[in-house]
Design an enzyme around this catalytic site. Structure first.
Site, PDB file in Angstrom:
ATOM      1  N   ARG A  71       2.768  -9.334  10.852  1.00 34.40           N
ATOM      2  CA  ARG A  71       4.057  -8.632  10.948  1.00 34.40           C
ATOM      3  C   ARG A  71       5.195  -9.559  10.528  1.00 34.40           C
ATOM      4  O   ARG A  71       6.301  -9.104  10.230  1.00 34.40           O
ATOM      5  CB  ARG A  71       4.349  -8.166  12.388  1.00 34.40           C
ATOM      6  CG  ARG A  71       3.370  -7.187  13.023  1.00 34.40           C
ATOM      7  CD  ARG A  71       3.011  -6.020  12.147  1.00 34.40           C
ATOM      8  NE  ARG A  71       1.811  -6.317  11.380  1.00 34.40           N
ATOM      9  CZ  ARG A  71       1.447  -5.665  10.279  1.00 34.40           C
ATOM     10  NH1 ARG A  71       2.208  -4.720   9.787  1.00 34.40           N
ATOM     11  NH2 ARG A  71       0.327  -5.982   9.644  1.00 34.40           N
TER      12      ARG A  71
ATOM     13  N   LYS B 273       0.823  -1.218   0.000  1.00 34.42           N
ATOM     14  CA  LYS B 273       0.000   0.000   0.000  1.00 34.42           C
ATOM     15  C   LYS B 273       0.856   1.267   0.000  1.00 34.42           C
ATOM     16  O   LYS B 273       0.496   2.255  -0.652  1.00 34.42           O
ATOM     17  CB  LYS B 273      -0.953   0.008   1.189  1.00 34.42           C
ATOM     18  CG  LYS B 273      -0.309   0.233   2.537  1.00 34.42           C
ATOM     19  CD  LYS B 273      -1.347   0.349   3.632  1.00 34.42           C
ATOM     20  CE  LYS B 273      -0.690   0.550   4.986  1.00 34.42           C
ATOM     21  NZ  LYS B 273       0.064   1.806   5.091  1.00 34.42           N
ATOM     22  N   THR B 274       1.989   1.252   0.701  1.00 36.68           N
ATOM     23  CA  THR B 274       2.856   2.432   0.706  1.00 36.68           C
ATOM     24  C   THR B 274       3.392   2.696  -0.699  1.00 36.68           C
ATOM     25  O   THR B 274       3.471   3.844  -1.144  1.00 36.68           O
ATOM     26  CB  THR B 274       4.027   2.245   1.693  1.00 36.68           C
ATOM     27  OG1 THR B 274       3.499   1.985   2.996  1.00 36.68           O
ATOM     28  CG2 THR B 274       4.896   3.491   1.737  1.00 36.68           C
TER      29      THR B 274
ATOM     30  N   GLN C 215      -7.449  -4.618   9.909  1.00 37.49           N
ATOM     31  CA  GLN C 215      -6.412  -4.089  10.789  1.00 37.49           C
ATOM     32  C   GLN C 215      -6.909  -2.881  11.584  1.00 37.49           C
ATOM     33  O   GLN C 215      -6.109  -2.058  12.025  1.00 37.49           O
ATOM     34  CB  GLN C 215      -5.168  -3.718   9.977  1.00 37.49           C
ATOM     35  CG  GLN C 215      -4.533  -4.905   9.281  1.00 37.49           C
ATOM     36  CD  GLN C 215      -3.235  -4.544   8.585  1.00 37.49           C
ATOM     37  OE1 GLN C 215      -2.237  -4.193   9.217  1.00 37.49           O
ATOM     38  NE2 GLN C 215      -3.233  -4.616   7.259  1.00 37.49           N
TER      39      GLN C 215
END
Length: 764
Positions: free
Chosen positions: A616, A46-47, A264
């Site tokens: 993570r 997404k970044t 999330q």
């Protein structure tokens, strides 16, 4: 405010950087007109999509840099995005409006503060500052702060602000108990006190812009014209105030792009509203939705584990994550006797991962549900000489000596800040007692003046005469340094003057203790930070520096390059990734914590939190729980987390822990040496202790407990080979008939073998 008129230019051919995007990412980047919801699964890039989208808007001349507003939740995220955009399109990215919600809207408020009756140099109060103001108000209302906790009142006021409930509305709608009544009275006085001090708290940075735009519609339109394209990261974490202010700004052009993952959403305790992302298409009828479903972070087994958990939640957006990565190692479930056993065994696994697999400290993280769990892990890591960094502890800028110095500096730019004035008027001690301070405060309340106004005319007050002399000296010192600052001395020089003329450093030197020495070192570090800030800015200002450090977020404290194992809460880990992750304390009423009022929504958020912890991990994932745990000074039996029963059993390998009689042995392992003198890792055999070749400790290999039908030749299993003798499996790849293992044989070293052909037998 000046507006920027975009000069029409011909669109360019799509940049080469788009070629590296997958189909869904490409669609998200190039869909530039109208509202867009990007449902970005964990590890789906997404970044990258956000940065490429901004670069694409600029490359196609859809907008000028200062017409793009990009909002994030951490300064670190904003900084990384800007650095990536700079690499893609060059220096014009410097003019982007990119930062956290709080930093962007505090910047707007600096420009427009006078329209709300504030000065441009208003102070931003952190949580402790707010609680100090509330404590003082409670005392003035004759309530005991030990019985009515300032923190409790502050949290209730914060909740009200995030829901845009004014002081009047709180009085009319929410007074249903004694605590609500007290909160209502404090809330009203608190807001007046902040304004008198020319101060805003963190919540005001989101609420005041709404007030500003509602009272000045023409100003709102100017900002709508300025921000033709709005991008919001982590949209599932927005609260009602963030939702409303961005909706106001996007109303004219509707070019709003939000990126998030409902799976999330884990911050309801601080006001985050998952309905903001779930209802986005209802708020914007023409909205397009693009899912990002390819995961680039985690192995297939970890992704399968995460999917098996999150699918138990009912209210979520449609997406199916997948990956091209290998299956990888199974998830390891560690069964422990108690929390000390848990911490020690994880430390031993970390040593093994470093020695056998070459992992570095900064590639590993231990994630827990609550901060208090960190203590036993800190002790275990120190005992094994393993470097670690603790995220979420006391911030550097929250230390007493740092807040003291910053309070002095704050007075140089905002003399009406009562909270910081009271903090340092007698710090270090200069003979101005609490009675004198309270008398001055009362006079300020009665006359409607600020405390600084009273201090400036202290000779006209009824304060004890010797105190008047000391107060006058204090006022003259602050005014002199403020005057020098206006004449052009640097922030570094002003800080040095404060430390010398106030006697603060002298007092620490004279104390001559270990603690005072550490405080002096911290102050020197603050001076270094100020010098660094000044060197990096073309026009540095004390006001801007104070604002910058007041907006540091928890996420900004993490240093991914520090050669240390990371200890942090799962909440703190969001947005980060590590090759190896240990998720600990998976027990009922710990993870998940007890649901508030038993609502399913609370369990669903706890499950989303577990999903965040799982995702993570990139390569190796460990779960851990204890049979018993010390709570409130006594040992209590624990039930394993219900979430462990929801995980797909096909991806989990279980490892048992210690018995009571063997607990004392767990602290003595430091490894042994093999015949060649090289270090070899020794693990505990909690089921069948055996004697080491050297020494008398009862050490050996960990005993594994297998689920029905599970292949026993797993990493960590001890085996014997007809030719090579005894050894231990240190890695494994492939499945079924194609499975291969790497075995470390004590006498013959490392060998890679095909399981179906190798003459291996398991050692009990």
């Amino acid at each position: 405010m000046k507006t920027f008129s975009l000069q029409p230019q011909e669109p360019q051919q799509p940049a080469d950087f788009l070629k590296g995007l997958n189909k869904q990412q490409h669609e998200a980047v190039t869909t530039t007109n109208g509202p867009l919801l990007i449902v970005a699964g964990a590890g789906s890039g997404k970044t990258r999509v956000l940065t490429f989208r901004i670069a694409y808007l600029l490359q196609q001349f859809k907008a000028a840099p200062n017409e793009i507003l990009a909002l994030t939740f951490t300064n670190k995220a904003a900084r990384e995005m800007k650095e990536r955009i700079l690499k893609l399109i060059g220096d014009k990215a410097q003019k982007l409006w990119m930062g956290t919600f709080h930093s962007i809207f505090s910047k707007i408020l600096r420009f427009e503060a006078e329209k709300l009756g504030y000065g441009k140099d208003f102070t931003i109060y952190d949580t402790s500052d707010s609680e100090q103001v509330i404590k003082q108000i409670l005392q003035e209302l004759n309530f005991d702060p030990k019985e009515i906790k300032p923190k409790t009142i502050r949290n209730k006021i914060s909740d009200a602000k995030n829901q845009l409930i004014s002081t009047d509305a709180y009085q009319n709608r929410f007074v249903s108990s004694t605590l609500d009544d007290i909160t209502s009275r404090v809330y009203t006085i608190y807001q007046k006190r902040l304004k008198q001090s020319n101060a805003m708290d963190f919540d005001d940075l989101l609420v005041k812009p709404i007030e500003l735009f509602e009272e000045n519609p023409e100003l709102l339109e100017q900002y709508q014209d300025r921000f033709k394209y709005i991008l919001i990261d982590e949209y599932q974490d927005t609260n009602h105030a963030q939702y409303k202010v961005t909706k106001m700004l996007a109303a004219k052009y509707q070019n709003i792009c939000v990126v998030g993952d409902d799976a999330q959403s884990i911050y309801s305790f601080r006001g985050a509203d998952i309905s903001n992302i779930l209802n986005f298409k209802e708020d914007y009828e023409n909205a397009k939705q693009v899912p990002l479903e390819q995961n680039y972070r985690s192995s297939r087994s970890i992704l399968q584990c995460a999917d098996s958990i999150i699918k138990k939640n009912s209210n979520q957006l449609d997406k199916t994550l997948w990956t091209e990565k290998d299956y990888g190692d199974p998830v390891v479930l560690l069964k422990n006797y108690d929390e000390r056993d848990e911490a020690n065994r994880i430390a031993q696994h970390i040593i093994d991962l470093k020695m056998r697999h070459g992992y570095n400290n900064n590639q590993m993280a231990i994630l827990y549900r609550t901060n208090y769990q960190s203590r036993v892990f800190e002790e275990a890591l120190r005992r094994h000489d393993l470097a670690y960094q603790l995220i979420g502890g006391l911030s550097f800028y929250q230390r007493k000596e740092i807040k003291d110095v910053l309070a002095y500096l704050t007075l140089l730019v905002n003399k009406h800040d009562e909270t910081n004035l009271v903090r340092i008027i007698n710090e270090p001690s200069r003979g101005i007692g609490n009675k004198s301070i309270n008398d001055l405060r009362i006079q300020a309340r009665e006359t409607g003046q600020t405390m600084w106004d009273i201090l400036e005319n202290v000779e006209e007050t009824n304060v004890y005469k010797p105190a008047k002399v000391r107060i006058r000296a204090f006022v003259d010192m602050i005014n002199k340094i403020r005057s020098d600052l206006a004449l052009g001395i640097t922030i570094t020089e002003a800080t040095r003057s404060v430390l010398e003329q106030s006697g603060y450093m002298k007092a620490l030197v004279e104390e001559n203790s270990q603690e005072s020495m550490m405080r002096r070192e911290n102050i020197l570090e603050l001076q270094n930070a100020i010098s660094y800030y000044e060197r990096g800015k073309t026009k540095p200002s004390l006001s801007a520096f104070l604002q910058e450090i007041s907006l540091i977020t928890d996420g900004d404290k993490f240093d991914e390059n520090k050669p240390a194992i990371t200890l942090m809460t799962v909440h703190g880990s969001k947005g980060l990734e590590f090759p190896v992750v240990f998720v600990v304390g998976l027990e009922e009423n710990l993870f998940p914590v007890g649901g508030r009022d038993g609502f399913d929504a609370d369990i669903e958020e706890e499950r989303r939190l577990f999903y965040v912890a799982i995702t993570r991990a990139e390569e190796r994932l460990y779960f851990s729980h204890c049979k018993s745990r010390f709570k409130f000074g006594e040992e209590q039996q624990q039930l394993r987390s219900r979430f462990l029963d929801e995980v797909d059993p096909g991806v989990v390998r279980t490892e048992t822990g210690a018995t009571i009689s063997q607990r004392q042995d767990r602290f003595s392992s430091e490894g042994t040496s093999d015949d060649n003198g090289t270090s070899s890792y020794v693990e505990y055999d909690w089921q069948k202790p055996k004697t080491k070749k050297t020494g008398s400790s009862s050490l050996g290999s960990i005993h594994y407990e297998y689920e029905a039908g599970e292949d026993p030749f797993v990493v960590g299993a001890e085996v014997v080979h007809a030719k090579f003798g005894p050894g231990k499996i240190i890695s494994r790849s492939g499945l079924g008939m194609d499975a291969k293992v790497v075995v470390f044989f004590k006498k013959r070293g490392q060998k890679k073998l095909m399981l179906r052909a190798a003459p291996l037998q398991l050692i009990d």
